[in-house]
Design an enzyme around this catalytic site. Structure first.
Site, short mmCIF file in Angstrom:
data_model
loop_
_atom_site.label_atom_id
_atom_site.label_comp_id
_atom_site.label_asym_id
_atom_site.label_seq_id
_atom_site.Cartn_x
_atom_site.Cartn_y
_atom_site.Cartn_z
N ASP A 67 42.79 30.04 40.51
CA ASP A 67 41.78 30.80 40.55
C ASP A 67 40.43 30.45 39.41
O ASP A 67 40.56 29.51 38.77
CB ASP A 67 41.64 32.45 40.49
CG ASP A 67 43.04 32.85 39.81
OD1 ASP A 67 43.25 32.28 39.29
OD2 ASP A 67 43.60 34.12 40.07
N ASN A 136 48.44 45.78 40.11
CA ASN A 136 48.58 46.84 41.69
C ASN A 136 48.83 44.98 42.82
O ASN A 136 49.30 45.90 43.57
CB ASN A 136 47.30 46.27 42.20
CG ASN A 136 46.70 44.33 41.94
OD1 ASN A 136 46.99 43.93 41.35
ND2 ASN A 136 44.97 45.24 42.29
N HIS A 138 49.27 42.18 42.73
CA HIS A 138 48.66 40.28 43.18
C HIS A 138 48.79 39.48 42.81
O HIS A 138 49.71 39.42 41.52
CB HIS A 138 46.46 40.75 42.74
CG HIS A 138 46.28 40.55 41.82
ND1 HIS A 138 44.94 41.46 40.89
CD2 HIS A 138 46.73 39.58 40.06
CE1 HIS A 138 45.40 41.02 39.40
NE2 HIS A 138 46.24 39.90 39.51
N GLU A 143 44.08 40.13 46.33
CA GLU A 143 44.36 42.06 45.98
C GLU A 143 45.27 42.73 47.26
O GLU A 143 45.02 41.60 48.02
CB GLU A 143 42.51 41.60 45.74
CG GLU A 143 42.45 41.49 44.90
CD GLU A 143 42.57 41.95 43.58
OE1 GLU A 143 43.80 42.94 42.99
OE2 GLU A 143 41.71 41.61 42.49
C1 F6R Z 1 45.74 34.42 37.38
C2 F6R Z 1 45.96 35.20 38.04
C3 F6R Z 1 46.60 36.44 37.74
C4 F6R Z 1 47.34 37.03 37.14
C5 F6R Z 1 47.22 38.77 36.63
C6 F6R Z 1 47.44 38.83 35.70
O1 F6R Z 1 45.24 33.46 37.49
O2 F6R Z 1 46.11 34.19 38.87
O3 F6R Z 1 47.27 37.13 38.95
O4 F6R Z 1 48.03 36.60 37.04
O5 F6R Z 1 46.68 39.19 36.82
O6 F6R Z 1 47.41 38.85 34.81
P1 F6R Z 1 48.36 38.79 32.87
O7 F6R Z 1 48.94 37.67 32.93
O8 F6R Z 1 46.53 39.04 31.88
O9 F6R Z 1 48.73 40.35 32.95
#
Ligand code: F6R
Length: 242
Positions: A67, A136, A138, A143
């Site tokens: 992303d 959440n 994702h 999402e």
């Molecule tokens: C990042 C991504 C997100 C993160 C998620 C957890 O490229 O796609 O899904 O993996 O938000 O983020 P952290 O590791 O910062 O808790």
């Protein structure tokens, strides 16, 4: 599904890096699916250490990221593009032209999503996809919703996601509210998925994702359908898994 128990973040990262090094050793021209965020940083550090120690070369690998924020790109310090260069790409021998992220600077969402889907299709299946998980549920920026989305799409980030991402920005107003994200299809088609989870704050969503119903309201729950899912979770994150 295989769950590897790690005692803490460091052990989780070491085990994940071992899997990456093994993957690239066995298949030097692997397609590596990469993530940003705090979770994979330790893994990337250890992959770079393995490279510096001469244990592995990423020169023939191609990478594809999950992303990117809409509006941000190369040169923007908070972009995922810069994150990847800072945390991994500049420390290993991957060829810049072999690295791929959505182009957040392309504001034509239809064109950018089509470009990224075509790029992913041209790469063939992802050999090893690393994932973190949002509070959440994702994965990538898929999402919670009432349906799963297969392809790359533009997403309005959840209030909880914006709050979690705020730590990387000076002010809340600076956190982008939209992103381009890979959809579920390439993730589910990856030959192996490596889900990394660390910390008690992720324990409840990990339990719901792995043991609850498969529902787009908990996007990571779809991973239960993946035939080769490896979860590396530390003690705190496994708190509610029996
Ligand atoms: C990042 C991504 C997100 C993160 C998620 C957890 O490229 O796609 O899904 O993996 O938000 O983020 P952290 O590791 O910062 O808790």
């Amino acid at each position: 599904m295989r769950i590897i128990a790690a005692s803490n973040y460091e052990e989780m990262s070491a085990r994940a890096a071992e899997i990456f090094v093994a993957q690239v050793t066995l298949k030097p021209d692997s397609v590596l699916g990469l993530a940003t965020g705090s979770t994979p940083v330790g893994t990337y550090q250890r992959m770079a250490e393995a490279y510096r120690a001469g244990k592995v070369s990423f020169a023939a690998c191609r990478t594809v990221n999950l992303d990117e924020y809409v509006g941000l790109g190369p040169g923007d310090s908070q972009s995922y593009h810069e994150f990847m260069w800072e945390n991994l790409f500049s420390h290993i021998d991957v060829k810049p032209e072999h690295t791929n992220l959505p182009d957040g600077k392309n504001l034509d969402a239809v064109a950018e999503c089509a470009r990224y889907d075509a790029l992913i299709a041209a790469l063939g299946s992802i050999d090893l996809q690393i994932l973190g998980i949002g509070h959440n549920g994702h994965i990538a920026f898929n999402e919670p919703s009432d349906h799963f989305v297969a392809g790359t799409h533009m997403v309005e980030l959840d209030a909880q996601t914006i709050e979690a991402n705020q730590r990387f920005f000076e002010r809340r107003e600076d956190v982008p509210t939209t992103a381009y994200t890979m959809g579920m299809a390439p993730i589910l088609q990856a030959r192996q998925v490596l889900l990394l989870v660390s910390g008690e704050a992720k324990a409840e969503i990990l339990r719901r994702s792995l043991t609850g119903p498969i529902t787009p309201e908990v996007p990571a729950s779809i991973l239960q359908l993946h035939p080769n899912l490896v979860v590396i979770a530390d003690d705190a994150a496994r708190k509610w898994l029996t």
